[in-house]
Write a protein that holds these residues in place. Structure first.
Motif, PDB file in Angstrom:
ATOM      1  N   SER A  55      77.772   3.433 -10.644  1.00 61.51           N
ATOM      2  CA  SER A  55      76.877   4.206 -11.301  1.00 61.51           C
ATOM      3  C   SER A  55      75.401   3.575 -11.023  1.00 61.51           C
ATOM      4  O   SER A  55      74.418   4.301 -10.664  1.00 61.51           O
ATOM      5  CB  SER A  55      77.039   4.205 -12.834  1.00 61.51           C
ATOM      6  OG  SER A  55      75.865   5.000 -13.293  1.00 61.51           O
ATOM      7  N   ARG A  56      75.349   2.113 -10.922  1.00 54.81           N
ATOM      8  CA  ARG A  56      74.088   1.795 -10.742  1.00 54.81           C
ATOM      9  C   ARG A  56      73.621   1.964  -9.193  1.00 54.81           C
ATOM     10  O   ARG A  56      72.584   2.207  -9.092  1.00 54.81           O
ATOM     11  CB  ARG A  56      74.113   0.043 -10.898  1.00 54.81           C
ATOM     12  CG  ARG A  56      72.881  -0.779 -10.838  1.00 54.81           C
ATOM     13  CD  ARG A  56      72.865  -1.965 -10.638  1.00 54.81           C
ATOM     14  NE  ARG A  56      73.937  -2.607  -9.609  1.00 54.81           N
ATOM     15  CZ  ARG A  56      73.471  -2.728  -8.469  1.00 54.81           C
ATOM     16  NH1 ARG A  56      72.241  -2.274  -8.028  1.00 54.81           N
ATOM     17  NH2 ARG A  56      74.331  -3.450  -7.537  1.00 54.81           N
ATOM     18  N   ARG A  57      74.693   1.812  -8.413  1.00 52.62           N
ATOM     19  CA  ARG A  57      74.224   2.118  -6.988  1.00 52.62           C
ATOM     20  C   ARG A  57      73.707   3.301  -6.852  1.00 52.62           C
ATOM     21  O   ARG A  57      72.770   3.712  -6.001  1.00 52.62           O
ATOM     22  CB  ARG A  57      75.481   1.710  -6.091  1.00 52.62           C
ATOM     23  CG  ARG A  57      75.771   0.451  -6.030  1.00 52.62           C
ATOM     24  CD  ARG A  57      76.861  -0.125  -5.256  1.00 52.62           C
ATOM     25  NE  ARG A  57      76.687   0.046  -3.856  1.00 52.62           N
ATOM     26  CZ  ARG A  57      77.593  -0.223  -2.991  1.00 52.62           C
ATOM     27  NH1 ARG A  57      78.846  -0.611  -3.351  1.00 52.62           N
ATOM     28  NH2 ARG A  57      77.218  -0.036  -1.754  1.00 52.62           N
ATOM     29  N   LEU A  58      74.492   4.384  -7.420  1.00 50.56           N
ATOM     30  CA  LEU A  58      73.899   5.904  -7.275  1.00 50.56           C
ATOM     31  C   LEU A  58      72.670   5.961  -7.603  1.00 50.56           C
ATOM     32  O   LEU A  58      71.739   6.911  -7.229  1.00 50.56           O
ATOM     33  CB  LEU A  58      74.979   6.630  -8.011  1.00 50.56           C
ATOM     34  CG  LEU A  58      76.103   7.007  -7.356  1.00 50.56           C
ATOM     35  CD1 LEU A  58      77.486   7.734  -8.183  1.00 50.56           C
ATOM     36  CD2 LEU A  58      76.035   7.671  -5.873  1.00 50.56           C
ATOM     37  N   ASP A  59      72.406   5.638  -9.099  1.00 48.83           N
ATOM     38  CA  ASP A  59      71.142   5.614  -9.303  1.00 48.83           C
ATOM     39  C   ASP A  59      69.991   4.966  -8.435  1.00 48.83           C
ATOM     40  O   ASP A  59      68.920   5.600  -8.438  1.00 48.83           O
ATOM     41  CB  ASP A  59      71.002   4.790 -10.887  1.00 48.83           C
ATOM     42  CG  ASP A  59      71.637   5.609 -12.075  1.00 48.83           C
ATOM     43  OD1 ASP A  59      72.030   6.857 -11.759  1.00 48.83           O
ATOM     44  OD2 ASP A  59      71.881   4.797 -12.930  1.00 48.83           O
ATOM     45  N   ASN A  60      70.326   3.944  -7.870  1.00 46.45           N
ATOM     46  CA  ASN A  60      69.423   3.393  -6.898  1.00 46.45           C
ATOM     47  C   ASN A  60      69.151   4.323  -5.792  1.00 46.45           C
ATOM     48  O   ASN A  60      67.981   4.480  -5.292  1.00 46.45           O
ATOM     49  CB  ASN A  60      69.732   1.995  -6.594  1.00 46.45           C
ATOM     50  CG  ASN A  60      69.563   0.712  -7.293  1.00 46.45           C
ATOM     51  OD1 ASN A  60      68.820   1.195  -8.662  1.00 46.45           O
ATOM     52  ND2 ASN A  60      70.178   0.025  -7.506  1.00 46.45           N
ATOM     53  N   LEU A  61      70.150   4.944  -5.274  1.00 46.76           N
ATOM     54  CA  LEU A  61      70.226   5.749  -4.316  1.00 46.76           C
ATOM     55  C   LEU A  61      69.109   7.081  -4.711  1.00 46.76           C
ATOM     56  O   LEU A  61      68.435   7.413  -3.724  1.00 46.76           O
ATOM     57  CB  LEU A  61      71.745   6.198  -3.829  1.00 46.76           C
ATOM     58  CG  LEU A  61      71.763   6.924  -2.418  1.00 46.76           C
ATOM     59  CD1 LEU A  61      71.108   6.495  -1.389  1.00 46.76           C
ATOM     60  CD2 LEU A  61      73.194   7.561  -2.341  1.00 46.76           C
ATOM     61  N   GLN A  64      65.859   6.162  -4.560  1.00 45.01           N
ATOM     62  CA  GLN A  64      65.381   5.954  -3.069  1.00 45.01           C
ATOM     63  C   GLN A  64      65.048   7.269  -2.529  1.00 45.01           C
ATOM     64  O   GLN A  64      64.131   7.618  -1.853  1.00 45.01           O
ATOM     65  CB  GLN A  64      66.039   4.995  -2.074  1.00 45.01           C
ATOM     66  CG  GLN A  64      66.184   3.728  -2.922  1.00 45.01           C
ATOM     67  CD  GLN A  64      67.159   2.883  -1.741  1.00 45.01           C
ATOM     68  OE1 GLN A  64      67.777   3.469  -1.061  1.00 45.01           O
ATOM     69  NE2 GLN A  64      67.053   1.296  -1.931  1.00 45.01           N
ATOM     70  N   LEU A  65      65.923   8.260  -2.521  1.00 42.87           N
ATOM     71  CA  LEU A  65      65.919   9.534  -1.975  1.00 42.87           C
ATOM     72  C   LEU A  65      64.714  10.377  -2.650  1.00 42.87           C
ATOM     73  O   LEU A  65      63.754  11.036  -1.924  1.00 42.87           O
ATOM     74  CB  LEU A  65      67.262  10.370  -2.252  1.00 42.87           C
ATOM     75  CG  LEU A  65      68.301  10.018  -1.441  1.00 42.87           C
ATOM     76  CD1 LEU A  65      69.678  10.817  -1.933  1.00 42.87           C
ATOM     77  CD2 LEU A  65      68.321  10.177  -0.060  1.00 42.87           C
ATOM     78  N   LEU A  66      64.448  10.142  -4.012  1.00 42.66           N
ATOM     79  CA  LEU A  66      63.317  10.823  -4.656  1.00 42.66           C
ATOM     80  C   LEU A  66      61.767  10.176  -3.996  1.00 42.66           C
ATOM     81  O   LEU A  66      60.985  10.760  -3.817  1.00 42.66           O
ATOM     82  CB  LEU A  66      63.391  10.888  -5.952  1.00 42.66           C
ATOM     83  CG  LEU A  66      64.384  11.607  -6.637  1.00 42.66           C
ATOM     84  CD1 LEU A  66      64.545  11.263  -8.360  1.00 42.66           C
ATOM     85  CD2 LEU A  66      64.075  13.108  -6.461  1.00 42.66           C
ATOM     86  N   ALA A  67      61.989   8.945  -3.994  1.00 43.64           N
ATOM     87  CA  ALA A  67      60.661   8.291  -3.413  1.00 43.64           C
ATOM     88  C   ALA A  67      60.510   8.735  -1.960  1.00 43.64           C
ATOM     89  O   ALA A  67      59.350   9.016  -1.527  1.00 43.64           O
ATOM     90  CB  ALA A  67      60.667   6.714  -3.380  1.00 43.64           C
TER      91      ALA A  67
END
Length: 76
Positions: A55-61, A64-67
């Motif tokens: 879940s943490r890795r998906l949130d980070n991904l 990053q995609l939104l950025a």
């Protein structure tokens, strides 16, 4: 007087032996259930830890995609 062939003394010995066997079986079953319960708890903890990490890795991904999407949007 009690003799070796007295059926009541054989019955008492058989009952005592049967009770001992039941108690030993009960103890072994309880030990097995405790072991399985502990293993299940350990596996459950590992699964929840891996799910939290995923879940943490998906949130980070997602962040990053939104950025990247915001950085690549055309300027008006």
């Amino acid at each position: 007087m009690s003799s070796k062939n007295d059926p009541s003394s054989n019955s008492n010995a058989a009952t005592s032996s049967s009770d001992d066997a039941r108690a030993e079986l009960t103890a072994q079953v309880e030990d097995l259930l405790n072991t399985l319960s502990n293993k299940f708890a350990g596996v459950s903890s590992e699964i929840f830890a891996k799910m939290d990490e995923m879940s943490r890795r998906l949130d980070n991904l997602e962040a990053q995609l939104l950025a990247n999407k915001d950085n690549k949007s055309p300027s008006n």
